[in-house]
Design a protein around this motif. Sequence first.
Motif, PDB file in Angstrom:
ATOM      1  N   GLU A  42       1.827  14.968  -2.660  1.00  0.00           N
ATOM      2  CA  GLU A  42       2.336  15.517  -1.403  1.00  0.00           C
ATOM      3  C   GLU A  42       3.190  16.730  -1.718  1.00  0.00           C
ATOM      4  OE1 GLU A  42       4.216  12.624   1.102  1.00  0.00           O
ATOM      5  OE2 GLU A  42       2.704  11.116   0.643  1.00  0.00           O
ATOM      6  N   GLN A  85       3.651  21.918   1.870  1.00  0.00           N
ATOM      7  CA  GLN A  85       2.541  22.512   2.614  1.00  0.00           C
ATOM      8  C   GLN A  85       1.515  21.472   3.059  1.00  0.00           C
ATOM      9  OE1 GLN A  85       3.417  23.677  -0.572  1.00  0.00           O
ATOM     10  NE2 GLN A  85       4.739  25.255   0.284  1.00  0.00           N
ATOM     11  N   GLY A  86       1.656  20.228   2.633  1.00  0.00           N
ATOM     12  CA  GLY A  86       0.719  19.162   2.967  1.00  0.00           C
ATOM     13  C   GLY A  86       0.178  18.511   1.715  1.00  0.00           C
ATOM     14  N   ASN A  87      -0.631  17.466   1.904  1.00  0.00           N
ATOM     15  CA  ASN A  87      -1.230  16.769   0.764  1.00  0.00           C
ATOM     16  C   ASN A  87      -2.217  17.684   0.056  1.00  0.00           C
ATOM     17  OD1 ASN A  87       0.184  14.549   1.580  1.00  0.00           O
ATOM     18  ND2 ASN A  87      -1.568  13.510   2.481  1.00  0.00           N
ATOM     19  N   TRP A  95      -7.003  20.329   0.455  1.00  0.00           N
ATOM     20  CA  TRP A  95      -5.764  20.199   1.204  1.00  0.00           C
ATOM     21  C   TRP A  95      -5.903  19.247   2.387  1.00  0.00           C
ATOM     22  CZ3 TRP A  95      -1.290  22.241  -0.520  1.00  0.00           C
ATOM     23  CH2 TRP A  95      -1.381  23.179  -1.552  1.00  0.00           C
ATOM     24  N   ARG A  96      -4.778  18.682   2.790  1.00  0.00           N
ATOM     25  CA  ARG A  96      -4.618  17.843   3.979  1.00  0.00           C
ATOM     26  C   ARG A  96      -5.599  16.674   4.017  1.00  0.00           C
ATOM     27  NH1 ARG A  96      -3.313  22.811   4.620  1.00  0.00           N
ATOM     28  NH2 ARG A  96      -5.306  23.691   5.218  1.00  0.00           N
TER      29      ARG A  96
END
Length: 135
Positions: free
Chosen positions: A20, A23-25, A57-58
């Motif tokens: 994590e 900026q996000g996972n 990402w995310r």
Amino acid sequence: MNEAFVTFQGWVGNEVVHRETPQGNVANLRVGSTPRIRRRNGEWVDGQTSWFSVSCWRGLADNVRDSVRKGEPVLVHGRLRTDVWERQDGQSSTTYVVDATYVGHDLTRGTAAFVKSIRPERVDHDDETDILVKE
């Protein structure tokens, strides 16, 4: 738009590293892609393996973490960029990084079962009344 997009098939070279960030996972993995070259005498041989660092990402990061394992064949599509960095010995090195848009198993190499992701329930914060509002 002067960005380079690539799509390639390869084999996952390491276990997925998921973390994590603010900026996000993000999930990171290495994928090696080796072309098959047909020689003039009709014999197939392996060409030079190209290694790519793949960043997801995310939601894609979470799904790759849960789905992809070392040694599996994958298809990757995303934006290609290069990272130039200095090694400990002072030499300059270049890493090819693909910021993935899509990652999936290569179904020419086997089968897969699809399970739809469940989106977490969205919770908004109402600043005026300091109440959590569920949608």
